[in-house]
Design a protein around this motif. Structure first.
Motif, PDB file in Angstrom:
ATOM      1  N   THR A  45      -1.549  -2.464  12.139  1.00  0.00           N
ATOM      2  CA  THR A  45      -2.845  -3.171  11.776  1.00  0.00           C
ATOM      3  C   THR A  45      -2.676  -3.753  10.389  1.00  0.00           C
ATOM      4  OG1 THR A  45      -4.552  -2.198  13.536  1.00  0.00           O
ATOM      5  CG2 THR A  45      -4.813  -3.258  11.880  1.00  0.00           C
ATOM      6  N   LEU A  46      -2.425  -2.493   9.784  1.00  0.00           N
ATOM      7  CA  LEU A  46      -2.189  -3.339   8.461  1.00  0.00           C
ATOM      8  C   LEU A  46      -0.683  -4.092   7.903  1.00  0.00           C
ATOM      9  CD1 LEU A  46      -2.759   0.478   6.448  1.00  0.00           C
ATOM     10  CD2 LEU A  46      -4.151  -1.953   5.900  1.00  0.00           C
ATOM     11  N   ARG A  47       0.117  -2.984   8.567  1.00  0.00           N
ATOM     12  CA  ARG A  47       1.635  -4.404   8.332  1.00  0.00           C
ATOM     13  C   ARG A  47       1.779  -5.524   9.193  1.00  0.00           C
ATOM     14  NH1 ARG A  47       5.540   1.405   9.460  1.00  0.00           N
ATOM     15  NH2 ARG A  47       5.311   1.134   7.233  1.00  0.00           N
ATOM     16  N   VAL A  66       0.443  -6.010   5.090  1.00  0.00           N
ATOM     17  CA  VAL A  66       0.770  -4.833   4.201  1.00  0.00           C
ATOM     18  C   VAL A  66       1.861  -4.574   4.559  1.00  0.00           C
ATOM     19  CG1 VAL A  66      -0.849  -3.524   2.867  1.00  0.00           C
ATOM     20  CG2 VAL A  66      -1.714  -5.249   4.142  1.00  0.00           C
ATOM     21  N   THR A  67       2.725  -4.372   2.968  1.00  0.00           N
ATOM     22  CA  THR A  67       3.856  -3.091   3.304  1.00  0.00           C
ATOM     23  C   THR A  67       3.516  -1.824   2.925  1.00  0.00           C
ATOM     24  OG1 THR A  67       5.161  -5.542   2.278  1.00  0.00           O
ATOM     25  CG2 THR A  67       6.246  -2.407   2.421  1.00  0.00           C
ATOM     26  N   VAL A  68       3.470  -1.114   4.026  1.00  0.00           N
ATOM     27  CA  VAL A  68       2.936   0.307   3.764  1.00  0.00           C
ATOM     28  C   VAL A  68       4.184   1.080   3.568  1.00  0.00           C
ATOM     29  CG1 VAL A  68       1.284   1.755   5.251  1.00  0.00           C
ATOM     30  CG2 VAL A  68       1.134  -0.112   6.102  1.00  0.00           C
ATOM     31  N   LEU A  69       3.693   1.599   2.285  1.00  0.00           N
ATOM     32  CA  LEU A  69       5.266   2.776   2.278  1.00  0.00           C
ATOM     33  C   LEU A  69       3.987   4.051   1.967  1.00  0.00           C
ATOM     34  CD1 LEU A  69       5.943   1.281  -1.059  1.00  0.00           C
ATOM     35  CD2 LEU A  69       7.200   0.877   0.910  1.00  0.00           C
ATOM     36  N   LEU A  70       4.905   5.207   3.333  1.00  0.00           N
ATOM     37  CA  LEU A  70       4.287   6.637   3.438  1.00  0.00           C
ATOM     38  C   LEU A  70       4.906   7.664   2.805  1.00  0.00           C
ATOM     39  CD1 LEU A  70       3.994   5.661   7.419  1.00  0.00           C
ATOM     40  CD2 LEU A  70       2.329   5.319   5.558  1.00  0.00           C
ATOM     41  N   ARG A  71       3.853   8.041   1.607  1.00  0.00           N
ATOM     42  CA  ARG A  71       4.731   9.421   0.828  1.00  0.00           C
ATOM     43  C   ARG A  71       4.483  10.277   1.754  1.00  0.00           C
ATOM     44  NH1 ARG A  71       8.164   5.243  -0.355  1.00  0.00           N
ATOM     45  NH2 ARG A  71       7.559   4.190  -2.056  1.00  0.00           N
ATOM     46  N   LEU A  85       0.986  -1.239  -0.151  1.00  0.00           N
ATOM     47  CA  LEU A  85      -0.121  -0.122  -0.300  1.00  0.00           C
ATOM     48  C   LEU A  85       1.114   1.251  -0.450  1.00  0.00           C
ATOM     49  CD1 LEU A  85      -2.675   0.944   0.351  1.00  0.00           C
ATOM     50  CD2 LEU A  85      -2.642   1.266   2.966  1.00  0.00           C
ATOM     51  N   VAL A  86       1.401   1.397  -1.200  1.00  0.00           N
ATOM     52  CA  VAL A  86       1.488   3.061  -0.982  1.00  0.00           C
ATOM     53  C   VAL A  86       0.863   4.157  -0.610  1.00  0.00           C
ATOM     54  CG1 VAL A  86       3.122   4.952  -2.958  1.00  0.00           C
ATOM     55  CG2 VAL A  86       3.038   2.465  -2.993  1.00  0.00           C
ATOM     56  N   TRP A  87       0.730   5.452   0.317  1.00  0.00           N
ATOM     57  CA  TRP A  87      -0.591   6.032   1.273  1.00  0.00           C
ATOM     58  C   TRP A  87       0.633   6.928   0.841  1.00  0.00           C
ATOM     59  CZ3 TRP A  87      -2.346   5.181   6.398  1.00  0.00           C
ATOM     60  CH2 TRP A  87      -3.467   6.269   6.552  1.00  0.00           C
TER      61      TRP A  87
END
Length: 100
Positions: free
Chosen positions: A89-91, A95-100, A57-59
């Motif tokens: 919770t996502l991780r 889910v790989t969470v990428l914060l942009r 998930l690219v946020w």
């Protein structure tokens, strides 16, 4: 965008409800559902509600949500902001969470 990558547009996130609306649409398309609170999100991450982990998930514009999704939540004995709890919770759900 690959099948394993979803993009969450965070500029319009102003509260928890708009966050879950944006997340649902990012993961499952227009009108998509992917939880309405942390427990429901965890259920979605276990499967049966569209996209199943592992995925990325690219946020985009994550700073908007970080600033507005406040309030403290206890997770695993730690007090986290709602934003931090959501990312956690996502991780934890794969889910790989990428914060942009």
């Amino acid at each position: 965008m690959g099948a394993d990558e979803h993009h969450l547009r965070g500029a319009g996130i102003t509260d928890r409800a708009s966050c879950y609306t944006a997340l649902g649409e990012a993961v499952n398309g227009p009108g998509g559902y992917y939880g309405g609170n942390l427990d429901a999100l965890a259920d979605c991450l276990r499967g049966g509600f569209g996209a199943e982990p592992p995925f990325t998930l690219v946020w985009h514009e994550a700073a908007v949500a970080r600033r507005l999704l406040t309030g403290r939540v206890e997770i695993a004995g730690r007090g986290l902001s709602y934003f931090e709890a959501l990312v956690h919770t996502l991780r934890e759900g794969g889910v790989t969470v990428l914060l942009r």
